[in-house]
Scaffold this motif. Structure first.
Motif, PDB file in Angstrom:
ATOM      1  N   TYR A 183       0.812  -1.169   0.000  1.00 57.72           N
ATOM      2  CA  TYR A 183       0.000   0.000   0.000  1.00 57.72           C
ATOM      3  C   TYR A 183       0.867   1.249   0.000  1.00 57.72           C
ATOM      4  N   SER A 184       1.916   1.257   0.715  1.00 59.84           N
ATOM      5  CA  SER A 184       2.784   2.431   0.786  1.00 59.84           C
ATOM      6  C   SER A 184       3.481   2.658  -0.542  1.00 59.84           C
ATOM      7  N   GLU A 185       3.710   1.582  -1.278  1.00 57.84           N
ATOM      8  CA  GLU A 185       4.284   1.763  -2.616  1.00 57.84           C
ATOM      9  C   GLU A 185       3.296   2.496  -3.498  1.00 57.84           C
ATOM     10  N   LEU A 186       2.030   2.114  -3.394  1.00 62.76           N
ATOM     11  CA  LEU A 186       0.995   2.774  -4.178  1.00 62.76           C
ATOM     12  C   LEU A 186       0.862   4.240  -3.768  1.00 62.76           C
ATOM     13  N   GLU A 187       0.948   4.473  -2.497  1.00 63.46           N
ATOM     14  CA  GLU A 187       0.879   5.844  -1.972  1.00 63.46           C
ATOM     15  C   GLU A 187       2.041   6.647  -2.526  1.00 63.46           C
ATOM     16  N   THR A 188       3.218   6.060  -2.544  1.00 60.40           N
ATOM     17  CA  THR A 188       4.420   6.734  -3.043  1.00 60.40           C
ATOM     18  C   THR A 188       4.257   6.999  -4.530  1.00 60.40           C
ATOM     19  N   GLU A 189       3.778   5.993  -5.260  1.00 58.46           N
ATOM     20  CA  GLU A 189       3.595   6.147  -6.702  1.00 58.46           C
ATOM     21  C   GLU A 189       2.525   7.190  -6.974  1.00 58.46           C
ATOM     22  N   LYS A 190       1.461   7.167  -6.158  1.00 61.73           N
ATOM     23  CA  LYS A 190       0.379   8.134  -6.303  1.00 61.73           C
ATOM     24  C   LYS A 190       0.919   9.543  -6.068  1.00 61.73           C
ATOM     25  N   THR A 191       1.716   9.707  -5.036  1.00 62.85           N
ATOM     26  CA  THR A 191       2.307  10.996  -4.704  1.00 62.85           C
ATOM     27  C   THR A 191       3.236  11.434  -5.834  1.00 62.85           C
ATOM     28  N   SER A 192       4.022  10.484  -6.321  1.00 65.47           N
ATOM     29  CA  SER A 192       4.947  10.773  -7.416  1.00 65.47           C
ATOM     30  C   SER A 192       4.175  11.170  -8.672  1.00 65.47           C
ATOM     31  N   LEU A 193       3.118  10.436  -9.010  1.00 66.26           N
ATOM     32  CA  LEU A 193       2.310  10.754 -10.186  1.00 66.26           C
ATOM     33  C   LEU A 193       1.609  12.110 -10.020  1.00 66.26           C
ATOM     34  N   LYS A 194       1.144  12.340  -8.778  1.00 65.46           N
ATOM     35  CA  LYS A 194       0.499  13.614  -8.479  1.00 65.46           C
ATOM     36  C   LYS A 194       1.486  14.768  -8.682  1.00 65.46           C
ATOM     37  N   ALA A 195       2.705  14.612  -8.213  1.00 66.89           N
ATOM     38  CA  ALA A 195       3.738  15.644  -8.355  1.00 66.89           C
ATOM     39  C   ALA A 195       4.063  15.842  -9.836  1.00 66.89           C
ATOM     40  N   GLU A 196       4.169  14.709 -10.539  1.00 61.39           N
ATOM     41  CA  GLU A 196       4.469  14.778 -11.969  1.00 61.39           C
ATOM     42  C   GLU A 196       3.325  15.479 -12.710  1.00 61.39           C
ATOM     43  N   LEU A 197       2.091  15.157 -12.351  1.00 57.38           N
ATOM     44  CA  LEU A 197       0.914  15.772 -12.965  1.00 57.38           C
ATOM     45  C   LEU A 197       0.881  17.272 -12.678  1.00 57.38           C
ATOM     46  N   GLN A 198       1.200  17.625 -11.427  1.00 57.93           N
ATOM     47  CA  GLN A 198       1.229  19.052 -11.075  1.00 57.93           C
ATOM     48  C   GLN A 198       2.339  19.777 -11.852  1.00 57.93           C
ATOM     49  N   ASP A 199       3.489  19.111 -12.041  1.00 58.58           N
ATOM     50  CA  ASP A 199       4.571  19.702 -12.836  1.00 58.58           C
ATOM     51  C   ASP A 199       4.106  19.927 -14.284  1.00 58.58           C
ATOM     52  N   ARG A 200       3.411  18.889 -14.808  1.00 58.38           N
ATOM     53  CA  ARG A 200       2.915  19.014 -16.195  1.00 58.38           C
ATOM     54  C   ARG A 200       1.870  20.124 -16.293  1.00 58.38           C
ATOM     55  N   ILE A 201       0.995  20.194 -15.308  1.00 65.68           N
ATOM     56  CA  ILE A 201      -0.023  21.250 -15.298  1.00 65.68           C
ATOM     57  C   ILE A 201       0.653  22.627 -15.239  1.00 65.68           C
ATOM     58  N   LYS A 202       1.679  22.752 -14.357  1.00 64.89           N
ATOM     59  CA  LYS A 202       2.414  24.017 -14.259  1.00 64.89           C
ATOM     60  C   LYS A 202       3.097  24.328 -15.592  1.00 64.89           C
ATOM     61  N   SER A 203       3.682  23.303 -16.210  1.00 65.79           N
ATOM     62  CA  SER A 203       4.357  23.481 -17.487  1.00 65.79           C
ATOM     63  C   SER A 203       3.354  23.910 -18.561  1.00 65.79           C
ATOM     64  N   LEU A 204       2.203  23.193 -18.586  1.00 64.59           N
ATOM     65  CA  LEU A 204       1.167  23.557 -19.556  1.00 64.59           C
ATOM     66  C   LEU A 204       0.630  24.957 -19.278  1.00 64.59           C
ATOM     67  N   GLN A 205       0.487  25.308 -18.008  1.00 64.01           N
ATOM     68  CA  GLN A 205       0.010  26.644 -17.636  1.00 64.01           C
ATOM     69  C   GLN A 205       0.998  27.713 -18.107  1.00 64.01           C
ATOM     70  N   LEU A 206       2.315  27.389 -17.943  1.00 61.18           N
ATOM     71  CA  LEU A 206       3.351  28.304 -18.429  1.00 61.18           C
ATOM     72  C   LEU A 206       3.266  28.439 -19.955  1.00 61.18           C
ATOM     73  N   ASP A 207       3.064  27.285 -20.626  1.00 59.97           N
ATOM     74  CA  ASP A 207       2.917  27.312 -22.086  1.00 59.97           C
ATOM     75  C   ASP A 207       1.706  28.160 -22.492  1.00 59.97           C
TER      76      ASP A 207
END
Length: 138
Positions: free
Chosen positions: A1-25
């Motif tokens: 479960y903690s692996e999923l939580e870590t992956e979820k957090t990682s994906l969430k961070a990656e998604l937020q980075d992409r959103i920020k990048s797209l927002q910058l674009d």
């Protein structure tokens, strides 16, 4: 479960980075679009100003052309009037010359007739004088 939580957090961070990048674009694209709109508005404004200036220039040239044509017509009319006046004056002078020539011819003929009459009188008087001398000598 903690692996999923870590992956979820990682994906969430990656998604937020992409959103920020797209927002910058999106922000960059919006800024670029605003700059392009400004450039286009300036170009349209300059084009309108140039068009207005060219129209004023063309109107000025048309006014000059109209004035030049009017002056040309006036000059042509003036030349025609001067030519007609000159022709009339020439005719008047020609008639005056003819009249003076006729008067001179009449005077010459009258003078010649007078001279001929004087000659005849002289001849007649000379004949009388010769006759008188002949009679006086006789």
């Amino acid at each position: 479960y903690s692996e999923l939580e870590t992956e979820k957090t990682s994906l969430k961070a990656e998604l937020q980075d992409r959103i920020k990048s797209l927002q910058l674009d999106v922000d960059t694209s919006r800024d670029n679009l605003t700059q392009m709109e400004t450039i286009l508005a300036n170009a349209e404004s300059q084009s309108a100003a140039l068009k207005a200036e060219m129209e004023r220039h063309i109107d000025g040239l048309k006014t000059e052309l109209d004035a030049s044509q009017a002056k040309s017509i006036d000059l042509e009319s003036s030349l025609v009037a001067e030519r007609e006046a000159s022709a009339a004056k020439y005719s008047e002078l020609e008639a005056e010359k003819t009249s003076i020539e006729a008067e001179l011819q009449d005077r010459i003929e009258s003078h010649n007739a007078e001279v001929e009459s004087i000659r005849e009188n002289l001849t007649h008087m000379q004949t009388k004088l010769t006759d008188a001398e002949s009679q006086s000598a006789a």
